[in-house]
Scaffold this motif. Structure first.
Motif: not given
Length: 485
Positions: A2-8, A431-451
């Motif tokens: 989660d601390d990586l933010g977005l998949p990349s 860069r991040l290791d692709p195995a790490v960076g690309l494994a980050v979940p892509d937050p959907a609208l329902s995942d960010v309701d608290d924000l």
């Protein structure tokens, strides 16, 4: 993850936290000075909230419905020797592209026409016709391009005396070396800055960011100058600061939105004839007022100069040289208001071979090698951009940071930020290791309701991403909805 933010594979969450922290640190310093504080207020920015703020337009809902879509002709096209991106969200850009291609405004016809041409030849032909396009380059191809050297030689946030010469790097654009897991949140997910102006290296140095990333210098005492009376206490860092916002799309409006979030009185000055994108207007103009002026007319220019006389900041994102051609460049504005802060945002900057070239975030990502690297990292068959308009949002936050730093320095300064320069700073984080960076979940609208916040506006109920981060003792956020129905 989660601390990586977005998949990349790019350090997008880290970069977002750095940019937001850079702006908040300047706002905290200004807040301390105005309120006579003897210590610097604590700045806290979460990596997740910063990353989500960098894709706020994706989460905007108007009465439950998405409010922004790409135009049908905008997108990536395969050429005879690679890939090209067209930006056709404005009708005149679509018309120019199709005229150069000799094709009707039909996706299949445009695809066929592009496939017969070379990527670099088309890139130049469309640019020379006044349109916007970018060929996909590898990072190595971009580094070999002469404009890459021009970008690398320029500070990420450049400052120049408004009436004078000499460019220097703003402290808010300095990227420092890593110094621990909790310094600015690269691993912990929280950014903290307890001071301002620490030494660091430029983004071109290739270091990551840590205690020096936003000018943080833990434990440094920040005090008003001796004999300088403190301003009346206000919970809003920029209360009473007047900003004229002459921008459209994302980067510039985001800078104005940030300044409004700090409590500035921001007035959008819009042309009555230039097109805008309604969904972006709704997302990026919270807390602003709106005034229409035709700067091409004598009456419009005169009215604008009257506004400038009473302003503290002018923020503009027209193509470099466009306002100067109307007699409204930095020198002309300085003549009527020597203490003004003039902030410019552009795609590629004003100097170098591509100085003044039109562009947008998605195009710059193609030109500088970001989309090609994303494609290779993910094993994809077509360009893969960043998971947000990172260059746009980053430029907005850094332009706002530069504006506040220039105010702290007493005004009379021009601040310059380019999307290509922001891309250079992002590249420098590594860069991040692709195995790490690309494994980050892509937050959907329902995942960010608290924000999300929900606000009533002339367009209905808007669900939108809240202002990220905090400055201890200060009130951040927008005073009202966007002035659009």
């Amino acid at each position: 993850m989660d601390d990586l933010g977005l998949p990349s594979v790019f350090r997008v969450g880290e970069f977002a936290a750095w940019a937001v922290t850079a702006a908040h640190t300047q706002a905290a310093a200004y807040f301390a000075t105005r309120n006579g504080l003897q210590t610097m207020p604590r700045v806290t920015v979460g990596t997740r909230e910063a990353a989500i703020a960098f894709r706020s337009e994706r989460y905007l809902r108007m009465d439950g419905e998405a409010a922004f879509e790409w135009a049908p002709l905008s997108g990536d096209y395969e050429t005879a020797d690679g890939w090209l991106r067209l930006h056709c969200n404005f009708d005149h850009h679509a018309e120019i592209a199709c005229r150069v291609l000799g094709a009707p405004q039909d996706r299949a016809a445009v695809e066929a026409a592009v496939r017969r041409r070379g990527r670099f030849e088309l890139e130049d032909a469309i640019a020379e016709a006044g349109g916007v396009a970018a060929a996909m380059r590898t990072r190595q191809e971009w580094l070999a391009h002469p404009h890459s050297a021009a970008v690398a030689a320029r500070p990420v946030v450049a400052m120049t005396p408004l009436a004078g010469d000499g460019v220097f790097a703003a402290e808010c654009g300095i990227v420092g070396a890593r110094s621990g897991a909790d310094a600015t949140g690269a691993r912990s997910g929280a950014g903290v800055a307890d001071g301002v102006g620490a030494a660091g290296v430029g983004a071109a140095g290739g270091a990551g960011y840590g205690s020096g990333a936003a000018g943080a210098a833990a434990g440094r005492v920040f005090a008003t100058e001796p004999g300088t009376p403190a301003a009346a206490a206000s919970p809003r860092p920029l209360s009473g600061i007047r900003v004229l916002d002459l921008t459209r799309i994302i980067a510039g409006p985001n800078a104005g939105r940030v300044l409004a979030g700090y409590g500035a009185d921001v007035t959008m000055v819009r042309s009555p004839v230039l097109p805008t994108i309604r969904g972006l207007d709704l997302d990026l103009n919270f807390g602003k007022a709106l005034r229409f002026l035709d700067l091409r007319s004598g009456a419009g220019r005169s009215a604008f100069l009257d506004l400038v006389r009473g302003a503290d900041v002018v923020l503009q994102s027209y193509r470099p040289g466009a306002l100067a051609g109307l007699g409204l460049g930095p020198a002309e504005l300085a003549a009527v208001n020597p203490g003004l802060v003039h902030v410019s945002i552009s795609a590629y900057g004003s100097g170098g071979p591509w100085g003044g070239r039109r562009g947008f975030d998605s195009l710059v990502q193609m030109a500088v090698g970001i989309a090609e690297e994303g494609m290779r990292a993910g094993g994809a068959e077509r360009p893969v951009p960043l998971p947000a308009q990172v260059l746009d949002h980053g430029a907005g936050w850094l332009a706002a940071a530069g504006a506040v730093e220039a105010l702290r320095r007493g005004g009379g300064l021009a601040v310059d930020v380019s999307l290509a320069g922001v891309g250079h700073a992002l590249d420098a984080l590594g860069r991040l290791d692709p195995a790490v960076g690309l494994a980050v979940p892509d937050p959907a609208l329902s995942d960010v309701d608290d924000l999300l916040l929900r606000s009533q506006s002339g367009a209905g109920t808007l669900a939108h991403v809240r202002f990220p981060g905090s400055v201890a003792g200060a009130e951040l956020g927008w005073s009202g909805p966007p002035p659009h129905g």
